[in-house]
Write an enzyme that holds these catalytic residues in place. Structure first.
Site, PDB file in Angstrom:
ATOM      1  N   HIS A   1       0.816  -1.217   0.000  1.00 49.69           N
ATOM      2  CA  HIS A   1       0.000   0.000   0.000  1.00 49.69           C
ATOM      3  C   HIS A   1       0.846   1.262   0.000  1.00 49.69           C
ATOM      4  CE1 HIS A   1       0.826   0.754   4.308  1.00 49.69           C
ATOM      5  NE2 HIS A   1       0.711  -0.559   4.467  1.00 49.69           N
TER       6      HIS A   1
ATOM      7  N   CYS B   1       3.198  -4.905   6.778  1.00 51.41           N
ATOM      8  CA  CYS B   1       2.846  -4.750   5.375  1.00 51.41           C
ATOM      9  C   CYS B   1       4.001  -4.157   4.578  1.00 51.41           C
ATOM     10  CB  CYS B   1       1.617  -3.853   5.239  1.00 51.41           C
ATOM     11  SG  CYS B   1       0.102  -4.592   5.876  1.00 51.41           S
TER      12      CYS B   1
END
Length: 345
Positions: free
Chosen positions: A304, A320
């Site tokens: 992301h 992440c």
């Protein structure tokens, strides 16, 4: 860990325009810009290399005319793709490979239009998630922050290229890193809001298609490979922390959630404060996952964007893979549901 992002929410926000570069930096504490006397100098030769690398798909991180680990990483990526000795330093052969970008000057003079400074802008963003959840959007704080992302740089660099006294109003001439693209033939099925985001970040529609990607924890890099296993793009990333390490293994990209909301669940964050409660944060480039979330087959994990592009590769994440908003948006055009994502040490 990161919770799976939710659906798109339309962005509306309060306006803030017309202030000078220096004044707008002062109201954007999330990305502070030093005063003119302490603003780092911009080396045009280094910025030219950064702009060329960015155009070729070997992201140097924020374009600031300064050397650093992300620039070295990007040069190594280009050298690998071109079959050159991988040194991370410039030499005649690497300069020739960079020449394919067709970049003559590191900066371009642009004239601000009414649309450039119209916003909407949200002003300073509160730190606590429950307060952020009350905002209509986690959009850009001001025009300076928006322009910095549009030209893949930082507010401090824009100040250095211009002046703290430069007024961000329609008709003003400003100098920006020359990452401008006119290739905006985005997929026909893309949402209008996503097309606007891509154009606003100067992400070209002409991207190579990925067969698979590899994320290297040690290199702090995400590599994109085609079906012939040739390296076609590379970007700097943040890949977890000691509390939430990168989940090594082979995963599958399920799909992209563009301009996503973010479900903040304190139970998934080791550093959540006592008393914090669940909150649905609105979308926007200053949201925890930026402008796009690429969902992985590993539950609660994704690739992301970020509200802090200058920190990519230098800080930790909650497991992440974090990228600059413009690099994450670019990657979203390269992959599709089913693309393999290999995470290695």
């Amino acid at each position: 860990m990161m919770h799976r992002a939710a659906r798109l929410f339309p962005i509306v926000a309060l306006g803030l325009a017309g202030a000078s570069l220096g004044a707008q930096a002062a109201v954007a504490p999330a990305r502070p810009a030093p005063a003119a006397s302490t603003t780092p100098p911009v080396d045009p030769k280094i910025m030219l290399v950064q702009v060329a690398l960015d155009r070729l798909g070997f992201g140097p991180g924020v374009i600031d005319g300064r050397t650093g680990q992300t620039l070295t990483l990007a040069i190594k990526g280009l050298q690998t793709a071109a079959g050159l000795p991988v040194t991370g330093t410039m030499d005649p052969a690497t300069a020739q490979a960079l020449g394919k970008a067709g970049v003559a000057q590191p900066v371009r003079d642009i004239v601000l239009t009414p649309a450039d400074v119209a916003g909407p802008f949200v002003g300073p963003i509160p730190k606590k998630e429950d307060a952020q959840a009350k905002l209509p959007a986690l959009g850009y704080q001001n025009a300076l922050e928006m322009l910095a992302e549009r030209y893949h740089t930082t507010p401090a660099t824009l100040i250095a290229l211009n002046s703290p006294d430069t007024k961000l109003v329609a008709g003003t001439h400003i100098r920006v890193p020359d990452v401008i693209t006119n290739a905006r033939d985005y997929p026909a099925d893309a949402k209008p809001e996503w097309k606007a985001t891509l154009a606003g970040l100067n992400v070209a529609s002409t991207q190579p298609q990925a067969d698979h990607i590899v994320v290297s924890k040690s290199a702090k890099a995400l590599m994109v490979y085609d079906a012939g296993d040739k390296l076609v793009a590379q970007f700097p990333v943040t890949t977890g922390s000691s509390h939430d390490p990168l989940p090594l293994g082979t995963w599958t990209i399920y799909g992209a959630d563009t301009n996503p909301k973010f479900h903040f669940n304190p139970k998934l964050f080791w550093d959540a404060k006592k008393g914090e409660t669940k909150a649905m944060l609105p979308p926007g480039p200053n949201g925890p996952v930026g402008v796009v979330w690429l969902d992985l087959s590993k539950p609660h994990y994704g690739i992301h964007g970020t509200p802090e592009p200058q920190n990519i590769g230098r800080t930790a994440s909650h497991g992440c893979v974090r990228m600059t908003n413009w690099d994450a948006a670019r990657l979203a055009l390269m992959v599709k549901p089913g693309t393999k994502a290999i995470f290695k040490a």
